[in-house]
Design an enzyme around this catalytic site. Structure first.
Site, mmCIF file in Angstrom:
data_model
loop_
_atom_site.group_PDB
_atom_site.id
_atom_site.type_symbol
_atom_site.label_atom_id
_atom_site.label_comp_id
_atom_site.label_asym_id
_atom_site.label_seq_id
_atom_site.Cartn_x
_atom_site.Cartn_y
_atom_site.Cartn_z
ATOM 1 N N LYS A 78 0.851 -1.198 0.000
ATOM 2 C CA LYS A 78 0.000 0.000 0.000
ATOM 3 C C LYS A 78 0.882 1.241 0.000
ATOM 4 O O LYS A 78 1.864 1.311 0.759
ATOM 5 C CB LYS A 78 -0.912 -0.022 1.238
ATOM 6 C CG LYS A 78 -1.929 1.112 1.291
ATOM 7 C CD LYS A 78 -2.845 0.980 2.516
ATOM 8 C CE LYS A 78 -3.909 2.059 2.567
ATOM 9 N NZ LYS A 78 -4.807 1.920 3.732
ATOM 10 N N SER A 157 -9.865 2.359 2.808
ATOM 11 C CA SER A 157 -8.948 2.994 1.888
ATOM 12 C C SER A 157 -8.017 2.030 1.163
ATOM 13 O O SER A 157 -7.435 2.389 0.143
ATOM 14 C CB SER A 157 -8.092 4.006 2.651
ATOM 15 O OG SER A 157 -7.250 3.351 3.602
ATOM 16 N N SER A 181 -10.399 0.121 7.123
ATOM 17 C CA SER A 181 -9.783 0.232 5.796
ATOM 18 C C SER A 181 -9.120 -1.043 5.283
ATOM 19 O O SER A 181 -8.701 -1.091 4.117
ATOM 20 C CB SER A 181 -8.761 1.367 5.781
ATOM 21 O OG SER A 181 -9.406 2.614 5.826
#
Length: 487
Positions: A78, A157, A181
């Site tokens: 990420k 996210s 998330s």
């Protein structure tokens, strides 16, 4: 080598150790898969040359019998984790072009275990969002499609991580979870997502959103892969004062499949008004699966649950407004000139931050302001303590808690986009876990009427990820979720 990308991380690891294929062959297979799936927009930066170089080193170690736990396993990272020499943006224009000179502790642990990196994965800007539609680098598409053919959000996210794992273009990925998330996008894409106990994984080198809530965790194809990744990611880090000095168990060994005698709690407050019948049905199915495996359901009460979402949306923006003050055009990334220092700050932040980030900075600054601090921020912290105490009382009655992971399946890109409140409700089942600092696991458990994945959430006691994974493995086996996007 198309078959390589179909293997789970555990199968890949074991195949590499048995020399059924080389790490370079694995890297090439995944690099090809990433190129074919660019339409998903899952990656902000691809690093094929780095992946091949790391794979060559992995092959040399494997040839000498010195393979480590993740030797030659290709991951996606990420783009919230700082990676030495590789651009790290947090999906924001204000950090575009920023190349860290250091490695985050979590990625350092993964590379130290032999993992290779395929690139940096897309996300909501500064991890603020539940749909992956706030990235400066564009929306991420869910590899699943609804019957009407519309492109769907992958959740957020960690939407790029979830989409990449679901599409089989990485063997596993890192995520971060501030209010859901990891678990919400895992549920919307049909993969496993684990948010560990706060303090289990170091936050050092992760771009901060809300420091008292953020926690790194694995996103994987199944529970076993999540267990393997968590072991490599976790551990005490003296560079993070919130990192807890506890030994890291071998989570894979916890997957015994035996939950006989275990008590699982069903919180009555999670039956929210307007909850779709298919979500309620799936939850009931999960209860039946665990009962059939020998566990006992217990009705519990978490009375302050209804205050969790508003509490979160006071605390998280408050911490974000403080953390993001450092992006001023002086120290990182973008700088937009002005006629004075103040004007340069204003120009840089106005142009560098997207609309959702600006909204949360404004909310956070407001609740921290002198006239409203006691009324909002201080009161929210007191409610947070009550939510934590609810869970403490629940642990006297049960060993783990079972709930739905999300209030709906994936929705189309553009739906809910003009309604931030509707978007914030996506986290209604996941936010209390972050406020209490507990571990939570999302496991794919069924399909919606539209043929889209739905997940069940398990919540565990602090630092009891072993029980969480053990129960998750039982749910996974019972659900036998074999559906695939595009099938």
């Amino acid at each position: 080598m198309a078959g390589i990308v179909e293997l789970t991380l555990a199968q890949l690891r074991d195949g590499l150790r048995a020399k059924k294929f080389s790490a370079v062959e694995v890297a090439d297979a995944y690099i090809g898969a990433v190129e074919k799936a660019r339409d998903l927009n899952a990656f902000i930066v691809e690093t094929p040359d780095l992946a091949r170089d790391q794979a060559k080193e992995a092959d040399a170690r494997l040839a000498k019998g010195e393979g480590r736990d993740l030797e030659g396993v290709p991951l996606g990272i990420k783009d919230l984790f700082c990676t030495k020499g590789v651009q790290t943006t947090a999906a924001s224009k204000i950090l575009k072009g920023y190349v860290p000179q250091y490695e985050s502790t979590v990625t350092s642990n993964l590379f130290g275990a032999g993992a290779t990196m395929l690139g940096k994965l897309n996300l909501d800007e500064f991890a603020m969002g539940s749909a992956n539609i706030t990235s400066h680098f564009g929306n991420v598409k869910n590899p699943w499609k609804r019957k009407d053919g519309k492109d769907l959000v992958p959740g957020g996210s960690s939407g790029g991580s979830a989409a990449a794992v679901a599409a089989r273009i990485v063997a596993g990925a890192t995520g971060t979870d501030t209010g859901g998330s990891i678990r919400q996008p895992a549920s919307l894409t049909g993969i496993v997502g684990l948010k560990p106990t706060y303090g289990r994984c170091s936050r050092w080198g992760i771009v901060a959103f809300a420091s008292s809530l953020d926690q790194a965790g694995p996103m994987a194809r199944d529970v076993r892969d999540a267990a393997i990744l968590l072991k490599a990611m976790a551990g005490h880090d003296p560079k993070d004062s919130t990192s807890v000095p506890r030994p890291v168990p071998d989570y894979e060994k916890a997957l015994t499949g035996n939950v006989k005698g275990l008590r699982f709690g069903i919180p009555k407050e999670y039956r929210i008004d307007g909850m779709p019948a298919e979500i309620e049905k799936l939850w009931q199915q999960g209860i039946e699966w665990l009962k059939a495996a020998g566990a006992t359901p217990v009705e519990i009460s978490l009375p302050h649950t209804k205050y969790a979402l508003p509490t979160y949306y006071i605390i998280a923006p408050a911490e974000a407004s403080s953390n993001l003050a450092r992006y001023d055009g002086v120290r990182y990334g973008l700088r937009v000139p002005g006629n004075s220092l103040d004007e340069m700050y204003e120009n840089t932040r106005a142009e560098g931050f997207g609309a959702e980030v600006r909204r949360r900075i404004l909310i956070g600054t407001y609740v921290l302001s002198a006239g409203y601090y006691d009324a909002y921020y201080l009161k929210a912290q007191k409610v947070r303590t009550l939510i934590f105490q609810d869970f403490q009382k629940a642990w006297d009655q049960c060993d783990v808690i079972l709930t739905p992971a999300t209030p709906s399946a994936a929705f189309a890109i553009g739906e809910n986009q003009d309604d931030p409140l509707s978007m914030y409700l996506q986290d209604v089942f996941t936010v209390p876990v972050n406020l209490a600092g507990l571990p939570g696991l999302s496991v794919p458990a069924g399909l919606s009427a539209e043929g889209l994945p739905l997940g069940l959430q398990l919540i565990g006691k602090p630092f009891d990820e072993e029980t969480l994974l053990r129960v998750g493995g039982v749910v996974e086996t019972a659900a036998n979720f074999t559906a695939r996007p595009g099938a």
